[in-house]
Design a protein around this motif. Structure first.
Motif, PDB file in Angstrom:
ATOM      1  N   SER A 280      31.692  50.622  36.168  1.00 48.31           N
ATOM      2  CA  SER A 280      30.668  51.470  35.552  1.00 48.31           C
ATOM      3  C   SER A 280      30.328  52.701  36.380  1.00 48.31           C
ATOM      4  N   HIS A 281      30.435  52.624  37.696  1.00 49.68           N
ATOM      5  CA  HIS A 281      30.043  53.774  38.538  1.00 49.68           C
ATOM      6  C   HIS A 281      31.210  54.732  38.782  1.00 49.68           C
ATOM      7  N   ILE A 282      32.370  54.205  39.144  1.00 43.44           N
ATOM      8  CA  ILE A 282      33.528  55.058  39.417  1.00 43.44           C
ATOM      9  C   ILE A 282      34.405  55.200  38.184  1.00 43.44           C
ATOM     10  N   GLY A 283      34.498  54.152  37.387  1.00 43.37           N
ATOM     11  CA  GLY A 283      35.257  54.223  36.150  1.00 43.37           C
ATOM     12  C   GLY A 283      36.686  53.728  36.259  1.00 43.37           C
ATOM     13  N   ASN A 284      37.037  53.130  37.395  1.00 39.82           N
ATOM     14  CA  ASN A 284      38.389  52.579  37.524  1.00 39.82           C
ATOM     15  C   ASN A 284      38.447  51.155  36.979  1.00 39.82           C
ATOM     16  N   ARG A 285      39.619  50.787  36.489  1.00 35.07           N
ATOM     17  CA  ARG A 285      39.820  49.424  36.000  1.00 35.07           C
ATOM     18  C   ARG A 285      39.887  48.481  37.206  1.00 35.07           C
ATOM     19  N   ARG A 286      39.177  47.395  37.136  1.00 31.61           N
ATOM     20  CA  ARG A 286      39.164  46.441  38.246  1.00 31.61           C
ATOM     21  C   ARG A 286      40.349  45.502  38.195  1.00 31.61           C
ATOM     22  N   ILE A 287      40.651  44.913  39.342  1.00 31.61           N
ATOM     23  CA  ILE A 287      41.576  43.781  39.387  1.00 31.61           C
ATOM     24  C   ILE A 287      40.763  42.570  38.948  1.00 31.61           C
ATOM     25  N   ALA A 288      41.316  41.791  38.044  1.00 30.80           N
ATOM     26  CA  ALA A 288      40.581  40.660  37.490  1.00 30.80           C
ATOM     27  C   ALA A 288      40.253  39.622  38.560  1.00 30.80           C
ATOM     28  N   ASN A 289      39.016  39.171  38.553  1.00 33.23           N
ATOM     29  CA  ASN A 289      38.610  38.094  39.467  1.00 33.23           C
ATOM     30  C   ASN A 289      39.469  36.851  39.261  1.00 33.23           C
ATOM     31  N   GLU A 290      39.872  36.607  38.030  1.00 32.73           N
ATOM     32  CA  GLU A 290      40.696  35.447  37.727  1.00 32.73           C
ATOM     33  C   GLU A 290      42.044  35.510  38.446  1.00 32.73           C
TER      34      GLU A 290
ATOM     35  N   ALA B 100      38.889  32.426  47.314  1.00 28.80           N
ATOM     36  CA  ALA B 100      38.563  33.541  46.426  1.00 28.80           C
ATOM     37  C   ALA B 100      37.068  33.793  46.399  1.00 28.80           C
ATOM     38  N   PHE B 101      36.691  35.046  46.618  1.00 27.71           N
ATOM     39  CA  PHE B 101      35.367  35.544  46.290  1.00 27.71           C
ATOM     40  C   PHE B 101      35.556  36.416  45.045  1.00 27.71           C
ATOM     41  N   ALA B 102      34.492  36.671  44.334  1.00 27.79           N
ATOM     42  CA  ALA B 102      34.557  37.516  43.140  1.00 27.79           C
ATOM     43  C   ALA B 102      33.705  38.754  43.349  1.00 27.79           C
ATOM     44  N   SER B 103      33.980  39.771  42.557  1.00 32.21           N
ATOM     45  CA  SER B 103      33.146  40.974  42.533  1.00 32.21           C
ATOM     46  C   SER B 103      32.832  41.279  41.078  1.00 32.21           C
ATOM     47  N   ILE B 104      31.551  41.379  40.788  1.00 30.08           N
ATOM     48  CA  ILE B 104      31.102  41.698  39.433  1.00 30.08           C
ATOM     49  C   ILE B 104      30.129  42.862  39.534  1.00 30.08           C
ATOM     50  N   ASP B 105      30.407  43.902  38.793  1.00 27.16           N
ATOM     51  CA  ASP B 105      29.537  45.076  38.766  1.00 27.16           C
ATOM     52  C   ASP B 105      28.144  44.651  38.293  1.00 27.16           C
ATOM     53  N   PRO B 106      27.108  44.837  39.122  1.00 29.22           N
ATOM     54  CA  PRO B 106      25.765  44.404  38.733  1.00 29.22           C
ATOM     55  C   PRO B 106      25.235  45.074  37.465  1.00 29.22           C
ATOM     56  N   HIS B 107      25.803  46.237  37.090  1.00 28.14           N
ATOM     57  CA  HIS B 107      25.380  46.900  35.855  1.00 28.14           C
ATOM     58  C   HIS B 107      25.726  46.075  34.616  1.00 28.14           C
ATOM     59  N   LYS B 108      26.535  45.047  34.772  1.00 23.58           N
ATOM     60  CA  LYS B 108      26.925  44.214  33.637  1.00 23.58           C
ATOM     61  C   LYS B 108      25.839  43.209  33.260  1.00 23.58           C
ATOM     62  N   GLY B 109      24.766  43.150  34.037  1.00 26.04           N
ATOM     63  CA  GLY B 109      23.585  42.365  33.682  1.00 26.04           C
ATOM     64  C   GLY B 109      23.878  40.923  33.347  1.00 26.04           C
ATOM     65  N   ARG B 110      23.351  40.468  32.209  1.00 27.33           N
ATOM     66  CA  ARG B 110      23.493  39.065  31.822  1.00 27.33           C
ATOM     67  C   ARG B 110      24.948  38.694  31.542  1.00 27.33           C
ATOM     68  N   MET B 111      25.742  39.652  31.056  1.00 26.24           N
ATOM     69  CA  MET B 111      27.166  39.368  30.845  1.00 26.24           C
ATOM     70  C   MET B 111      27.844  39.121  32.196  1.00 26.24           C
ATOM     71  N   GLY B 112      27.442  39.870  33.207  1.00 31.65           N
ATOM     72  CA  GLY B 112      27.962  39.637  34.552  1.00 31.65           C
ATOM     73  C   GLY B 112      27.564  38.270  35.079  1.00 31.65           C
ATOM     74  N   ALA B 113      26.330  37.853  34.776  1.00 35.44           N
ATOM     75  CA  ALA B 113      25.865  36.533  35.194  1.00 35.44           C
ATOM     76  C   ALA B 113      26.675  35.432  34.511  1.00 35.44           C
ATOM     77  N   ARG B 114      26.997  35.635  33.239  1.00 35.08           N
ATOM     78  CA  ARG B 114      27.843  34.668  32.527  1.00 35.08           C
ATOM     79  C   ARG B 114      29.225  34.584  33.169  1.00 35.08           C
ATOM     80  N   GLU B 115      29.775  35.759  33.521  1.00 39.18           N
ATOM     81  CA  GLU B 115      31.084  35.780  34.168  1.00 39.18           C
ATOM     82  C   GLU B 115      31.035  35.029  35.502  1.00 39.18           C
ATOM     83  N   ALA B 116      29.979  35.258  36.277  1.00 40.00           N
ATOM     84  CA  ALA B 116      29.843  34.588  37.576  1.00 40.00           C
ATOM     85  C   ALA B 116      29.854  33.074  37.400  1.00 40.00           C
ATOM     86  N   ARG B 117      29.088  32.591  36.452  1.00 42.55           N
ATOM     87  CA  ARG B 117      29.017  31.147  36.214  1.00 42.55           C
ATOM     88  C   ARG B 117      30.397  30.593  35.848  1.00 42.55           C
ATOM     89  N   LYS B 118      31.122  31.294  34.984  1.00 45.85           N
ATOM     90  CA  LYS B 118      32.455  30.853  34.581  1.00 45.85           C
ATOM     91  C   LYS B 118      33.403  30.851  35.780  1.00 45.85           C
TER      92      LYS B 118
END
Length: 199
Positions: A110-120, A135-153
């Protein structure tokens, strides 16, 4: 006596594979490291050190994102190296040297606009190399509740053991309330979070 972190071998810097501190195996939280998501044990006695901060530079599954090219050229200049290893190359490099690693990508979509490497992708690589990789994960905090869902998964289904935040390239301050839903999931599972600081 406290164990002092070891300085990394110069070869790690030259190859662009290292940007953290090598921790002596005895100094790392053994409970966090000893079992992966599938209960497979790690033999820490086989490792000489653990790099607790390894970036996933190049995906083995998706094409390179040309949008990120200017940032890579800046990194080339700073690190005096233009080689970006794939995830598999990085793992092979560490394995040959008997160094364990904690790997993550950085989600700055969301900030730089580059496609991320998938955490998976990182988590699957860690599962295949569970004797020496976490493995650690990185989730853009701007993703809000959707980011929280991804973290849980990622925690429940992929065995992610922690999270990496990079406020500079993710465009947020660590205390921003918008990141709280993500922090709450991480705290619920009592996992570590690391934050980039500086530049």
């Amino acid at each position: 006596a406290a164990l002092a972190p070891r300085r990394p071998p110069p070869s790690l810097h030259r190859l662009g594979l290292f940007d953290g501190v090598l921790a002596p195996v005895a100094a790392v939280d053994r409970e966090l490291l000893l079992a992966d998501a599938h209960g497979v044990g790690r033999d820490l006695d086989e490792l000489v050190a653990i790099d607790t901060h390894t970036h996933a530079e190049v995906s083995c599954c998706q094409p390179k994102d040309p949008w990120f090219e200017p940032y890579e050229r800046a990194a080339d200049k700073y690190f005096k190296n233009a080689h970006r290893p794939t995830i598999d190359e990085t793992i092979a490099y560490y394995r040959e040297r008997r160094i364990g690693l904690v790997m993550f990508a950085v989600d700055s979509e969301s900030h730089i606009g580059n496609r991320r490497i998938a955490n998976e992708e990182v988590a699957e690589a860690a599962a295949k190399n569970s004797d020496m990789m976490i493995a650690f994960a990185s989730i853009d905090p701007h993703k809000g509740r959707m980011g929280a869902r991804e973290a849980r998964k990622l925690i429940e289904e992929y065995g992610v053991k922690g999270f990496k935040f990079h406020p500079t390239v993710q465009g947020f301050h660590p205390q921003d309330r918008m990141a709280w839903p993500l922090y709450e999931v991480i705290a619920e599972y009592k996992l570590p979070a690391i934050f980039h600081s500086g530049h």
